[in-house]
Design a protein around this motif. Structure first.
Motif, PDB file in Angstrom:
ATOM      1  N   SER A 142       0.833  -1.215   0.000  1.00 40.54           N
ATOM      2  CA  SER A 142       0.000   0.000   0.000  1.00 40.54           C
ATOM      3  C   SER A 142       0.862   1.256   0.000  1.00 40.54           C
ATOM      4  O   SER A 142       0.363   2.355   0.245  1.00 40.54           O
ATOM      5  N   MET A 145       0.149   4.889  -1.564  1.00 37.45           N
ATOM      6  CA  MET A 145      -0.780   5.843  -0.973  1.00 37.45           C
ATOM      7  C   MET A 145       0.027   6.838  -0.136  1.00 37.45           C
ATOM      8  O   MET A 145       0.893   6.439   0.652  1.00 37.45           O
ATOM      9  N   SER A 177      -5.816  -4.614  -6.033  1.00 36.28           N
ATOM     10  CA  SER A 177      -6.916  -3.662  -6.095  1.00 36.28           C
ATOM     11  C   SER A 177      -6.813  -2.821  -7.353  1.00 36.28           C
ATOM     12  O   SER A 177      -5.713  -2.502  -7.822  1.00 36.28           O
ATOM     13  N   THR A 179      -7.768   0.226  -7.471  1.00 38.45           N
ATOM     14  CA  THR A 179      -7.410   1.588  -7.044  1.00 38.45           C
ATOM     15  C   THR A 179      -5.910   1.805  -7.123  1.00 38.45           C
ATOM     16  O   THR A 179      -5.434   2.759  -7.754  1.00 38.45           O
ATOM     17  N   ILE A 180      -5.146   0.933  -6.487  1.00 35.89           N
ATOM     18  CA  ILE A 180      -3.694   1.083  -6.533  1.00 35.89           C
ATOM     19  C   ILE A 180      -3.160   0.629  -7.882  1.00 35.89           C
ATOM     20  O   ILE A 180      -2.140   1.131  -8.362  1.00 35.89           O
ATOM     21  N   HIS A 298      -4.215   3.437   5.640  1.00 39.12           N
ATOM     22  CA  HIS A 298      -3.904   3.022   4.274  1.00 39.12           C
ATOM     23  C   HIS A 298      -3.932   1.503   4.190  1.00 39.12           C
ATOM     24  O   HIS A 298      -3.619   0.802   5.150  1.00 39.12           O
ATOM     25  N   ASN A 300      -4.164  -1.840   0.805  1.00 40.11           N
ATOM     26  CA  ASN A 300      -4.310  -2.108  -0.614  1.00 40.11           C
ATOM     27  C   ASN A 300      -5.656  -2.808  -0.786  1.00 40.11           C
ATOM     28  O   ASN A 300      -6.650  -2.174  -1.071  1.00 40.11           O
ATOM     29  N   ALA A 321      -8.109   2.882  -0.528  1.00 42.38           N
ATOM     30  CA  ALA A 321      -7.658   2.043  -1.648  1.00 42.38           C
ATOM     31  C   ALA A 321      -8.747   1.074  -2.096  1.00 42.38           C
ATOM     32  O   ALA A 321      -9.834   1.480  -2.466  1.00 42.38           O
TER      33      ALA A 321
END
Length: 395
Positions: A142, A145, A177, A179-180, A298, A300, A321
């Protein structure tokens, strides 16, 4: 010697004797993929330049999954800069020597699969250059982020250069994910990126009717700064001033400060500290609970969230995330990661509306999505595509 009859996994994180939970989600991915492919995991644990370690090799075989843990020999001189240089040299010397001998004995792999790029990705670059074997990269961290301490954007020029080279040379990239994954795609100009979520041992994490008398919230984590444990405690203290018909079970290695906070706020009767427990015991705790809570700064794509869903627990979580890729109105409540009042409101709403959630449906939907067969098949498809595009024949 039979070349190209297995996929070599090189994880930067992986469970070992000293760190039994380190990268255990990668190990579950390996178990899932081994339903479709012959997988050899070779892990070189990174204990750092301050730790005295001896050369040791552990090997375990289960079905089509072979796991090898190779501890490198290192004795620090306690001279910081010198030890870091020596440690990195010893890491790559040990790893390359072992891999060369392994290839001589068992043949070359069809593909190399890196998990968490640094340092394992550098080994994949070396294998690609020397043996012309393509590699793919899975990133689970993660650190992309900005809320993460020591995040990618604060790292050294050399660290960033390593990552860019690894991602540039990878045949494709996966992330747990979207998002990441999108962040990675933009940062490193990745053209072929696949989102493959974390997987769950659904034989262990599954729905079971619970008969506990007190409404029970559950939190499972390292109870660290990342997990915002004191934000959780403050929110539950505030909840205790509104209603007390609940219990919070905190699973993980708690500090003296956590225990002191609970005692000072007179929450002993409402909050239970279990300490660190086994993976099997986590499943039991989930099955004995009503809702799961997470308030991380934060993440992932946190395993505990989908494990809780597989057990039928609705979730109250900070919206960080990939969490929103698992949580929706039918199975939980999302709050801002830095807003304790909003998190408290989510806890209160969960207590008041829990009866509206269908735990069996939550469990069935999550199991269908995150089981070993489903996630393993997604990796298998990526492997097939990569082998085809790289001109590699079948096994």
């Amino acid at each position: 010697m039979n070349d190209r009859n297995y996929v070599l996994w090189l994880p930067s994180w992986y469970p070992n004797k000293k760190e039994p939970f380190n990268g255990d989600f990668i190990q579950r991915h390996a178990r899932a993929v081994s339903l479709y492919e012959s997988v050899t995991v070779i892990s070189f644990p990174q204990f750092g330049s301050k730790v005295n370690t001896s050369h040791e090799i552990e090997e375990k075989i289960s079905g089509k999954l072979k796991e090898i843990i190779v501890n490198l020999p290192f004795r620090p001189f306690h001279i910081s800069v010198l030890d870091r240089i020596r440690y990195n040299l010893q890491y790559y010397l040990t790893a390359r020597t072992y891999l060369e001998k392994y290839f001589e004995k068992f043949g070359l792999p069809a593909l190399v699969h890196v998990h968490v790029p640094v340092k394992a990705g550098n080994l994949a670059l070396w294998i690609k250059k020397k043996y012309n074997i393509p590699f793919i990269v899975s990133e689970q961290a993660s650190t992309y982020m900005e809320a993460a301490p020591d995040n990618y954007f604060q790292r050294s020029f050399f660290y960033k250069l390593q990552l860019k080279e690894i991602f540039r040379k990878a045949a494709c990239v996966t992330n747990v994910s979207g998002t990441i994954g999108l962040v990675l795609k933009k940062l490193f100009l990745i053209r072929d990126l696949h989102v493959i979520h974390n997987t769950v041992d659904t034989g262990m994490f599954c729905f079971a009717p619970q008969a506990n008398k007190a409404f029970t919230y559950l939190h499972v984590s390292s109870l660290s700064e990342q997990k915002n444990i004191f934000g959780i405690l403050r929110a539950f203290y505030a909840l205790s001033t509104i209603r007390k018909d609940w219990k919070l079970v905190l699973v993980g290695p708690y500090s003296a400060q956590i225990k002191e906070f609970i005692q000072r706020k007179n929450l002993d009767q409402l909050i239970e500290l279990t300490g660190e427990v086994s993976y099997q015991e986590v499943a039991k705790k989930m099955k004995a609970s009503n809702a799961f809570v997470l308030f991380s700064r934060h993440e992932n794509f946190p395993c505990v969230v989908v494990e809780a869903l597989c057990c039928g627990l609705p979730v109250v979580s900070s919206d960080v995330a990939g969490v929103k890729e698992a949580i929706n109105e039918s199975n939980g409540i999302l709050t801002a990661y830095d807003n304790e009042d909003m998190f408290l409101a989510g806890l209160l709403k969960m207590r008041e509306t829990h009866h509206l959630y269908n735990s069996e449906q939550i469990s069935a939907a999550a199991i269908a999505r995150y089981n070993f067969q489903a996630i393993g098949a997604q990796f298998h498809n990526v492997y097939t595509k990569t082998k085809t595009s790289s001109g590699i024949d079948g096994y």
